[in-house]
Design an enzyme around this catalytic site. Structure first.
Site, PDB file in Angstrom:
ATOM      1  N   ASP A   1       0.857  -1.190   0.000  1.00  0.00           N
ATOM      2  CA  ASP A   1       0.000   0.000   0.000  1.00  0.00           C
ATOM      3  C   ASP A   1       0.886   1.231   0.000  1.00  0.00           C
ATOM      4  O   ASP A   1       1.801   1.354   0.814  1.00  0.00           O
ATOM      5  CB  ASP A   1      -0.893   0.013   1.241  1.00  0.00           C
ATOM      6  CG  ASP A   1      -2.014  -1.006   1.119  1.00  0.00           C
ATOM      7  OD1 ASP A   1      -2.288  -1.441  -0.013  1.00  0.00           O
ATOM      8  OD2 ASP A   1      -2.612  -1.353   2.158  1.00  0.00           O
TER       9      ASP A   1
ATOM     10  N   ASP B   1     -13.886  -6.092  -5.022  1.00  0.00           N
ATOM     11  CA  ASP B   1     -14.019  -6.215  -3.569  1.00  0.00           C
ATOM     12  C   ASP B   1     -15.421  -6.739  -3.299  1.00  0.00           C
ATOM     13  O   ASP B   1     -16.410  -6.094  -3.661  1.00  0.00           O
ATOM     14  CB  ASP B   1     -13.851  -4.846  -2.882  1.00  0.00           C
ATOM     15  CG  ASP B   1     -12.432  -4.306  -3.010  1.00  0.00           C
ATOM     16  OD1 ASP B   1     -11.500  -5.118  -3.236  1.00  0.00           O
ATOM     17  OD2 ASP B   1     -12.249  -3.080  -2.862  1.00  0.00           O
TER      18      ASP B   1
END
Lengths: 251, 192
Positions: free
Chosen positions: A11, A130
């Site tokens: 990330d 997702d």
């Protein structure tokens, strides 16, 4: 034989990796390039960089970072986060990324998948889905999991493949962060529904979880972040373990 | 100087990075004189065969490539363009290698994406490389096995993972994205 891929996910915020990292010998653990190089040395098969800030002002920082990664990394890598237009994708690919990952923007305007696939080839487009099991249904969420949609994960995966996505990155929000294992049921369903590679994501906590998702579903890759960053699962150990379980991996 | 052919297909940048990391001066170019006088020429490629061939013809690069006598390395689409014919867009290609490029039958996932090993490896490109090592592939079309095949990989069916004829070398996989094994293969080419 084609190998199952192990993919660490980094990330990125303002050009730096976020989440604590405990690779002690790294001079600067916040530098994504240093961390990425470490993963390459350990035998990671690909890398995913997710820009979690993804604002306009950070675009330049991100493209500079992509250029640096490309000059130092000799395995394929994907960049995702805030890619909303063909121009955004072009900027990232021209900076040296092998693939871009699309999520919310593809939900809001599915043709974006085709536009990018036609320009750069299907292999450049990873559709990130997702999904969360709600009301007996695996539904798709967008905007970092904050907004529910009426898309069903399997249908959306099929549609994405039809539109030209070359891979599906499937994250189960129910499993993500739990360290209780990948969501076998939806990984199995999606990987059987499409004829493009599916990457399982969310829930890795032990080496056994990787063996489980590879032996019980058709996914061809598994992605994880914290178990790799915090050194709980060293990649060489994981690959040796999978090999003993007769799962083909690149050692 | 190593010339990397500039045309309307991707990944020249990755190839340039890999060559630079190995310490060889390089240049991405479509300048015919620069290409002709380069020590070696690399034809990279991620893209579509038909439009790539049209582009090469427009620029007169098709004849230039065929006339090269220094070592030439085609990578992925760059390899497929060196074959005779590609089913992708039903394209007549450069015809260096006497083999055709066909679409994978859809028995398994296509594109063939990821790391794969070899059943056969031979020739100068693969000195010091063994068949259990893996390289990174991503392709939906494959070159049939022929007399010029120097590496074979099995996915759905056995296909040409590499070809060689005279000064022409080609790999279906991406050495520039194949970690340490890929670096050694590129180094073998650059040291020819």
């Amino acid at each position: 034989m084609l190998k199952k891929r192990i993919i660490p996910c980094l990330d990125i915020k303002n050009g730096r990796t976020v989440k604590g990292i405990n690779f002690k010998e790294l001079a600067d653990a916040g530098d994504p390039v240093e961390l990425a190089k470490r993963y390459v040395d350990e035998g990671a098969d690909e890398l995913v960089f997710l820009d979690i800030t993804a604002t306009l002002e950070n675009r330049k920082t991100l493209t500079n970072l992509v250029t640096r990664i490309a000059s130092e990394i000799n395995i394929p890598f994907t960049v995702g986060g805030g890619i909303n237009t063909l121009e955004d994708a072009k900027m990232i690919i021209d900076s040296g990324a092998d693939k871009i990952s699309l999520n919310s923007a593809a939900i809001l305007r599915p043709e974006l998948i085709s536009e990018i696939a036609l320009t750069f080839g299907n292999q450049c487009v990873v559709l990130a889905i997702d999904t969360k099991f709600v009301n007996e249904e695996w539904l798709v969420f967008r905007s970092g999991g904050t907004i529910i949609t009426d898309f069903k994960a399997i249908d959306w995966a099929r549609k994405g493949a039809e539109l030209g996505a070359g891979e599906i990155l499937l994250t189960s929000m129910n499993n993500d962060g739990t360290k209780n294992g990948f969501a076998i049921e939806i990984c199995k369903a999606v990987s059987e529904a499409v004829s493009i590679p599916v990457i399982a994501s969310g829930g890795a906590g032990m080496m056994e979880h990787f063996a489980e998702v590879f032996s019980q579903t058709n996914v061809t890759a598994a992605l994880a972040a914290s178990v790799f960053h915090f050194g709980q699962i060293p990649i060489p150990e994981l690959k040796n373990y999978l090999k003993t379980k007769k799962i083909p991996v690149r050692i | 100087m190593i010339a990397i052919l500039k045309y309307n297909a991707g990944n020249a940048l990755s190839v340039e990075n890999a060559v630079l990391r190995l310490g060889f001066p390089t240049m991405i170019t479509d300048d015919i004189e620069v290409i002709k006088s380069a020590e070696k020429v690399i034809i990279p490629g991620v893209g579509e065969a038909g439009s790539a061939m049209n582009y090469l013809k427009e620029k007169g690069l098709d004849e230039v490539i065929k006339s090269l006598t220094q070592p030439v390395l085609g990578i992925c689409l760059g390899m497929q363009l060196l074959c005779e014919f590609s089913e992708e867009g039903a394209t007549e290609t450069l015809g260096i290698f006497k083999t055709n490029v066909l679409k994978f039958p859809p028995q398994e996932l296509v594109p063939h994406t990821g790391w794969n090993d070899f059943t056969i490896l031979k020739g100068k490109l693969f000195e010091g490389i063994n068949t259990e090592e893996n390289c990174y592939f991503v392709h939906s079309f494959y070159a049939e096995i022929c007399d010029e095949t120097v590496a074979i990989t099995d996915y759905i069916l056995p296909f040409s993972a590499a070809l060689q004829k005279d000064n022409f070398y080609a790999t279906q996989f991406h050495p520039e994205k194949s970690a340490e094994t890929g670096i050694r293969i590129l180094k073998n080419f650059l040291s020819l």
